[in-house]
Design a protein around this motif. Structure first.
Motif, PDB file in Angstrom:
ATOM      1  N   ASP A   1      17.087 -70.928   6.342  1.00  0.00           N
ATOM      2  CA  ASP A   1      16.379 -71.456   7.501  1.00  0.00           C
ATOM      3  C   ASP A   1      16.179 -72.967   7.363  1.00  0.00           C
TER       4      ASP A   1
ATOM      5  N   ASP B   1      11.907 -76.911   7.409  1.00  0.00           N
ATOM      6  CA  ASP B   1      11.385 -75.611   7.834  1.00  0.00           C
ATOM      7  C   ASP B   1      11.209 -75.616   9.355  1.00  0.00           C
ATOM      8  N   PRO B   2      11.737 -74.611  10.064  1.00  0.00           N
ATOM      9  CA  PRO B   2      11.650 -74.594  11.532  1.00  0.00           C
ATOM     10  C   PRO B   2      10.230 -74.643  12.078  1.00  0.00           C
ATOM     11  N   TRP B   3       9.259 -74.110  11.338  1.00  0.00           N
ATOM     12  CA  TRP B   3       7.888 -74.140  11.850  1.00  0.00           C
ATOM     13  C   TRP B   3       7.406 -75.576  12.030  1.00  0.00           C
TER      14      TRP B   3
ATOM     15  N   SER C   1      13.555 -59.728  14.147  1.00  0.00           N
ATOM     16  CA  SER C   1      12.334 -59.799  14.941  1.00  0.00           C
ATOM     17  C   SER C   1      12.386 -58.820  16.115  1.00  0.00           C
TER      18      SER C   1
ATOM     19  N   SER D   1       7.041 -67.078  17.587  1.00  0.00           N
ATOM     20  CA  SER D   1       7.255 -66.361  16.327  1.00  0.00           C
ATOM     21  C   SER D   1       7.446 -67.335  15.167  1.00  0.00           C
ATOM     22  N   VAL D   2       8.067 -68.482  15.455  1.00  0.00           N
ATOM     23  CA  VAL D   2       8.270 -69.518  14.433  1.00  0.00           C
ATOM     24  C   VAL D   2       7.023 -70.386  14.306  1.00  0.00           C
TER      25      VAL D   2
ATOM     26  N   HIS E   1       7.818 -65.268  11.719  1.00  0.00           N
ATOM     27  CA  HIS E   1       9.248 -65.062  11.489  1.00  0.00           C
ATOM     28  C   HIS E   1       9.946 -66.349  11.078  1.00  0.00           C
ATOM     29  N   TYR E   2      11.043 -66.176  10.362  1.00  0.00           N
ATOM     30  CA  TYR E   2      12.003 -67.252  10.175  1.00  0.00           C
ATOM     31  C   TYR E   2      12.784 -67.372  11.483  1.00  0.00           C
ATOM     32  N   ALA E   3      13.272 -68.550  11.791  1.00  0.00           N
ATOM     33  CA  ALA E   3      14.049 -68.714  13.019  1.00  0.00           C
ATOM     34  C   ALA E   3      15.264 -67.796  13.022  1.00  0.00           C
TER      35      ALA E   3
END
Length: 329
Positions: A124, A131-133, A258, A293-294, A299-301
């Motif tokens: 990810d 990190d996508p978040w 997801s 979700s991210v 969740h991971y993307a």
């Protein structure tokens, strides 16, 4: 007329086999863990008992106005006459099968440890150059966490359950059966088999499961926001149930793939078939679920990407099955 009769019988056969597969899946969950299955079935039945009537009445009223604004009452009478019994059976089977889905989801960590988090987190980060978040929080406008928490929590539940009701009352046999074939395949393949094959907890649970501070910044950012803090509270609830092995409402920790995103995408596909403008709303909703979700670290993307691609394939496959008798030999 003969061709239409053959196709009708063929699709009725698909619907019967689908009901049988769903009941076998429900029975499998009950046999695997009777106590968990009954506990979850009781909790979901109580929740649905209160949620279903207002959602059903409201949904049918809106559908009547959209479908036939000049004579909504006549349309409503027609729908109830055509689908009341079939829809009731569909909803009953849905409740039995979803309890089994939650039973398997609850027990997956007992079968398999969370082995996929480290590679998923690393991939990810590599794919997104971070990190996508972090990208999600950087892109989100100030104050958007309140909207996202509403969308990802009660909004998703209402759409998920509401679309099952909508689909159960669709009089277009082809479209209704296609949706429920795809729904069942998504629950079985993504929600049970691939959930075990990609056993992972997700960023919000990462440090608690594996130690260290890999996602400490995410937790700190969420804790500083009242709506993010609610998500941490929800994760505490699930983590406590995981440690105590309690089969509670919403039980189970799992990231890849997801189901939140999968069901939102499946519903967007159905809405697109019903009305183009409904499809636009459905895809915007699915995008919001993916983003949320991210954003909240559930969740991971990659979980959402995988779910989207797989549901698109499942929807195509379900269409092929339903349309099989219409193809020339």
């Amino acid at each position: 007329m003969a061709i239409e009769s053959v196709e009708k019988n063929f699709r009725s056969g698909i619907e019967g086999r689908l009901a049988l597969v769903s009941l076998v899946y429900a029975l499998a969950g009950a046999i695997f863990s009777w106590d968990a299955y009954i506990a979850l079935l009781r909790q979901y039945s109580v929740s649905y008992f209160y949620a279903l009537p207002p959602m059903l009445l409201g949904g049918l009223a809106v559908a009547a106005v959209v479908a036939n604004p000049r004579a909504p009452v006549a349309w409503l009478k027609h729908i109830l006459r055509e689908r009341a019994l079939g829809a009731s059976l569909t909803i009953a089977i849905f409740c039995l099968a979803i309890a089994s889905f939650s039973t398997f989801k609850h027990h997956i960590p007992a079968w398999l440890p969370f082995f996929a988090d480290e590679p998923l987190a690393a991939l990810d980060e590599w794919l997104h150059f971070d990190d996508p978040w972090r990208w999600a929080h950087a892109m989100a406008p100030d104050g958007s966490s309140s909207f996202l928490s509403l969308l990802y929590g009660p909004g998703w539940f209402v759409e998920w359950l509401g679309m099952v009701l909508v689909a159960a009352f669709i009089t277009d046999n082809r479209l209704r059966i296609r949706y429920f074939v795809a729904f069942a395949a998504t629950i079985l393949l993504l929600g049970t088999i691939l959930r075990a094959a990609g056993a992972s907890a997700g960023p919000i649970f990462y440090d608690r499961m594996f130690g260290g501070e890999r996602f400490a910044d995410l937790v700190a950012v969420l804790a500083a926001d009242p709506f993010g803090a609610r998500m941490i509270g929800a994760s505490d609830y699930l983590y406590s149930a995981y440690l105590s092995d309690d089969a509670v409402f919403g039980t189970g920790i799992s990231a890849m793939p997801s189901i939140h995103v999968a069901m939102a995408v499946l519903n967007a596909l159905l809405l697109t078939e019903l009305k183009r403008w409904l499809g636009i709303v459905g895809w915007l909703f699915a995008a919001g679920i993916m983003f949320g979700s991210v954003f909240f670290g559930w969740h991971y993307a990659l979980d959402g990407y995988a779910s989207t691609v797989l549901v698109l394939v499942i929807w195509w496959w379900a269409g092929r099955i339903v349309d099989a008798p219409a193809r020339p030999v």
